[in-house]
Scaffold this active site. Sequence first.
Site, short mmCIF file in Angstrom:
data_model
loop_
_atom_site.label_atom_id
_atom_site.label_comp_id
_atom_site.label_asym_id
_atom_site.label_seq_id
_atom_site.Cartn_x
_atom_site.Cartn_y
_atom_site.Cartn_z
N ASP A 10 1.04 -1.16 0.15
CA ASP A 10 -0.11 -0.15 0.01
C ASP A 10 1.03 1.24 0.06
O ASP A 10 2.06 1.02 0.56
CB ASP A 10 -0.97 -0.16 1.37
CG ASP A 10 -1.45 1.11 1.37
OD1 ASP A 10 -2.76 1.48 0.78
OD2 ASP A 10 -1.39 1.84 2.41
N TYR A 12 -0.31 4.74 0.74
CA TYR A 12 -0.52 6.05 1.60
C TYR A 12 -0.81 5.39 3.11
O TYR A 12 -1.59 4.93 3.26
CB TYR A 12 -1.84 6.78 1.26
CG TYR A 12 -2.17 7.53 -0.22
CD1 TYR A 12 -1.26 8.55 -0.35
CD2 TYR A 12 -2.55 6.86 -1.10
CE1 TYR A 12 -1.23 9.28 -1.58
CE2 TYR A 12 -2.65 7.28 -2.50
CZ TYR A 12 -1.98 8.52 -2.60
OH TYR A 12 -1.79 9.08 -3.82
N ARG A 41 -7.31 13.55 6.14
CA ARG A 41 -7.01 12.28 5.54
C ARG A 41 -8.14 11.35 5.95
O ARG A 41 -8.94 10.41 5.27
CB ARG A 41 -5.85 11.60 6.39
CG ARG A 41 -5.57 10.31 6.43
CD ARG A 41 -5.56 9.62 4.85
NE ARG A 41 -4.89 8.29 4.72
CZ ARG A 41 -4.83 7.59 3.81
NH1 ARG A 41 -5.23 8.13 2.65
NH2 ARG A 41 -4.56 6.22 3.74
N SER A 118 -2.41 1.09 -5.15
CA SER A 118 -3.02 2.11 -4.54
C SER A 118 -4.24 2.75 -5.15
O SER A 118 -4.58 2.32 -6.05
CB SER A 118 -1.90 3.45 -4.46
OG SER A 118 -2.32 4.53 -3.91
N ASN A 119 -5.34 3.38 -4.18
CA ASN A 119 -6.25 4.17 -4.47
C ASN A 119 -5.93 5.41 -5.44
O ASN A 119 -6.91 5.93 -6.02
CB ASN A 119 -7.23 4.61 -3.33
CG ASN A 119 -7.88 3.30 -2.64
OD1 ASN A 119 -8.28 2.46 -3.33
ND2 ASN A 119 -8.45 3.59 -1.43
#
Length: 224
Positions: A10, A12, A41, A118-119
């Site tokens: 991942d 972030y 966030r 990742s998003n």
Amino acid sequence: MKNFRGIVFDLYGTLYNVQSVAGICDQAYPGKGAAMAQLWRQKQLEYTWLRSLMERYVNFETVTDDALRFTCAALELPLEEDMARVLADQYLRLEPHPDTTDALHRLKDAGIPLAIISNGSHKSIAHVVNHSGMGWAFDELISAEDVQVFKPHPKMYELAERRMGHAREHILYVSANGWDASAASLAGYPVCWINRNLGPFDVLGATPMVATEDLGAMADWVLE
């Protein structure tokens, strides 16, 4: 050394410190940087989850901008368009955690294929990685943009398997986000949870294969 055919990270919170935006937030709004970074966030994550449930995908830059606007409204901070662009662009310049570079070097030197999933959009992932000078580390940069839905949707974990070219049981999934680590585990990956805050694991019916305090300890475990 553990017999993994690849490791997927991942981005972030795991490799890069999302709270590193607090500095520029504090420059813009003195005394508010930490509160802004935390709420920003939180809303960023919530908006990815909600948009996935609503099947209303937009790219990660849009989610980040929307979350920033909510944050400033909630904290009663004025937000001019020029400042919004400056602050949102900081998510393209996140600082890696102090343990990131050395751990990646050690794993790369051991010949293990490494990837990010990742998003973030393709643009945002590439910007973050290139800004930190760590493009050398990764064989694949895998984005939610390709499936138009965000983690923890199962399509994201299927995408990682396809891009890595190996069955998921042979790919180590590494995340500092408990919800992400849970979803990857439920999807069938061996998972290392990076417990940076030394807190409890999310109660979502999953258990990571291993939990470590940082990426250095994760690399120790993989390479032992």
